[in-house]
Design a protein around this motif. Structure first.
Motif, PDB file in Angstrom:
ATOM      1  N   MET A 264       3.432   0.380 -37.757  1.00  0.00           N
ATOM      2  CA  MET A 264       2.173   0.113 -38.117  1.00  0.00           C
ATOM      3  C   MET A 264       1.527   1.607 -37.643  1.00  0.00           C
ATOM      4  O   MET A 264       1.581   2.290 -36.816  1.00  0.00           O
ATOM      5  N   ALA A 265       0.557   1.941 -38.679  1.00  0.00           N
ATOM      6  CA  ALA A 265      -0.330   3.026 -38.697  1.00  0.00           C
ATOM      7  C   ALA A 265      -1.555   3.164 -37.724  1.00  0.00           C
ATOM      8  O   ALA A 265      -2.207   2.145 -37.323  1.00  0.00           O
ATOM      9  N   LEU A 266      -1.862   4.114 -36.992  1.00  0.00           N
ATOM     10  CA  LEU A 266      -2.554   4.274 -35.921  1.00  0.00           C
ATOM     11  C   LEU A 266      -3.997   4.864 -36.605  1.00  0.00           C
ATOM     12  O   LEU A 266      -3.948   5.696 -37.646  1.00  0.00           O
ATOM     13  N   ASN A 267      -5.042   4.276 -36.157  1.00  0.00           N
ATOM     14  CA  ASN A 267      -6.428   4.634 -36.691  1.00  0.00           C
ATOM     15  C   ASN A 267      -6.706   5.862 -36.146  1.00  0.00           C
ATOM     16  O   ASN A 267      -6.947   5.909 -34.882  1.00  0.00           O
ATOM     17  N   THR A 268      -6.850   6.802 -36.864  1.00  0.00           N
ATOM     18  CA  THR A 268      -7.079   8.353 -36.235  1.00  0.00           C
ATOM     19  C   THR A 268      -8.628   8.598 -36.175  1.00  0.00           C
ATOM     20  O   THR A 268      -9.125   9.719 -35.620  1.00  0.00           O
ATOM     21  N   ASP A 269      -9.471   7.845 -36.847  1.00  0.00           N
ATOM     22  CA  ASP A 269     -10.862   8.049 -36.935  1.00  0.00           C
ATOM     23  C   ASP A 269     -11.622   7.212 -35.820  1.00  0.00           C
ATOM     24  O   ASP A 269     -11.526   6.087 -35.648  1.00  0.00           O
ATOM     25  N   LYS A 270     -12.012   8.007 -34.932  1.00  0.00           N
ATOM     26  CA  LYS A 270     -12.578   7.582 -33.472  1.00  0.00           C
ATOM     27  C   LYS A 270     -13.996   7.172 -33.862  1.00  0.00           C
ATOM     28  O   LYS A 270     -14.522   6.486 -32.762  1.00  0.00           O
ATOM     29  N   ASN A 271     -14.569   7.359 -34.942  1.00  0.00           N
ATOM     30  CA  ASN A 271     -16.084   7.069 -35.032  1.00  0.00           C
ATOM     31  C   ASN A 271     -16.253   5.612 -35.559  1.00  0.00           C
ATOM     32  O   ASN A 271     -17.332   5.084 -35.378  1.00  0.00           O
ATOM     33  N   ILE A 272     -15.014   5.019 -35.912  1.00  0.00           N
ATOM     34  CA  ILE A 272     -15.057   3.590 -36.330  1.00  0.00           C
ATOM     35  C   ILE A 272     -15.036   2.511 -35.089  1.00  0.00           C
ATOM     36  O   ILE A 272     -14.160   2.636 -34.287  1.00  0.00           O
ATOM     37  N   LYS A 273     -16.212   1.814 -35.261  1.00  0.00           N
ATOM     38  CA  LYS A 273     -15.975   0.628 -34.063  1.00  0.00           C
ATOM     39  C   LYS A 273     -15.255  -0.640 -34.778  1.00  0.00           C
ATOM     40  O   LYS A 273     -15.581  -1.009 -35.747  1.00  0.00           O
ATOM     41  N   ARG A 274     -14.765  -1.146 -33.900  1.00  0.00           N
ATOM     42  CA  ARG A 274     -14.207  -2.385 -34.348  1.00  0.00           C
ATOM     43  C   ARG A 274     -15.480  -3.684 -34.298  1.00  0.00           C
ATOM     44  O   ARG A 274     -15.338  -4.501 -35.216  1.00  0.00           O
ATOM     45  N   TYR A 275     -16.042  -3.495 -33.137  1.00  0.00           N
ATOM     46  CA  TYR A 275     -17.307  -4.754 -33.080  1.00  0.00           C
ATOM     47  C   TYR A 275     -18.428  -4.199 -32.868  1.00  0.00           C
ATOM     48  O   TYR A 275     -18.621  -3.043 -32.199  1.00  0.00           O
ATOM     49  N   TYR A 276     -19.552  -4.566 -33.244  1.00  0.00           N
ATOM     50  CA  TYR A 276     -20.894  -4.465 -32.982  1.00  0.00           C
ATOM     51  C   TYR A 276     -21.642  -5.658 -32.264  1.00  0.00           C
ATOM     52  O   TYR A 276     -21.529  -6.676 -32.506  1.00  0.00           O
ATOM     53  N   SER A 277     -22.622  -5.079 -31.588  1.00  0.00           N
ATOM     54  CA  SER A 277     -23.148  -6.113 -30.796  1.00  0.00           C
ATOM     55  C   SER A 277     -24.608  -6.415 -31.451  1.00  0.00           C
ATOM     56  O   SER A 277     -24.879  -5.656 -32.529  1.00  0.00           O
ATOM     57  N   ILE A 278     -25.287  -7.691 -31.414  1.00  0.00           N
ATOM     58  CA  ILE A 278     -26.222  -8.229 -32.124  1.00  0.00           C
ATOM     59  C   ILE A 278     -27.545  -6.998 -32.073  1.00  0.00           C
ATOM     60  O   ILE A 278     -28.252  -6.960 -32.941  1.00  0.00           O
ATOM     61  N   SER A 279     -27.649  -6.267 -31.070  1.00  0.00           N
ATOM     62  CA  SER A 279     -28.549  -5.375 -30.793  1.00  0.00           C
ATOM     63  C   SER A 279     -28.436  -4.141 -31.899  1.00  0.00           C
ATOM     64  O   SER A 279     -29.305  -3.688 -32.379  1.00  0.00           O
ATOM     65  N   GLU A 280     -27.026  -3.756 -31.843  1.00  0.00           N
ATOM     66  CA  GLU A 280     -26.717  -2.545 -32.711  1.00  0.00           C
ATOM     67  C   GLU A 280     -26.768  -2.966 -34.156  1.00  0.00           C
ATOM     68  O   GLU A 280     -27.365  -2.107 -35.132  1.00  0.00           O
TER      69      GLU A 280
END
Length: 116
Positions: A1-17
């Protein structure tokens, strides 16, 4: 399984975001959830905190395009999304590209205006 090296990608966003990203109220997002079966954000176990994933953001962008930009009623947007999902996504991508080109052109124009 490859690691995600892009630290700017979020997995989840809140409703306010998500609300800030799209420029709509949180109430509008909650209403769209009740009206669009394609939109089903995850909730934390034991609470009602919504967690939007990237796929949810794509659906929301399509809904926004249909309802806010093109002026569809929510029932027509729901029907349109059900019948023509690929066409809606392609048009939304084109619209986003055109908006970014417009913003770049406006920036260039303002820079040219300062030179004159």
């Amino acid at each position: 399984m490859a690691l995600n090296t892009d630290k700017n990608i979020k997995r989840y966003y809140s409703i306010s975001e998500v609300s800030k990203m799209l420029g709509v109220s949180e109430t509008t997002l909650r209403y769209w959830e009740t009206q669009m079966p394609q939109l089903n954000p995850k909730t934390r176990p034991g609470s009602k905190v919504r967690q939007y994933e990237e796929k949810d953001l794509e659906v929301l962008r399509n809904i926004y395009n249909l309802v806010k930009v093109r002026g569809f009623r929510i029932s027509a947007a729901r029907k349109y999304l059900n019948e023509n999902r690929q066409g809606v996504e392609k048009k939304a991508d084109i619209l986003n590209m055109l908006i970014s080109v417009r913003d770049e052109l406006q920036l260039l124009k303002s820079q040219l205006d300062t030179l004159v």
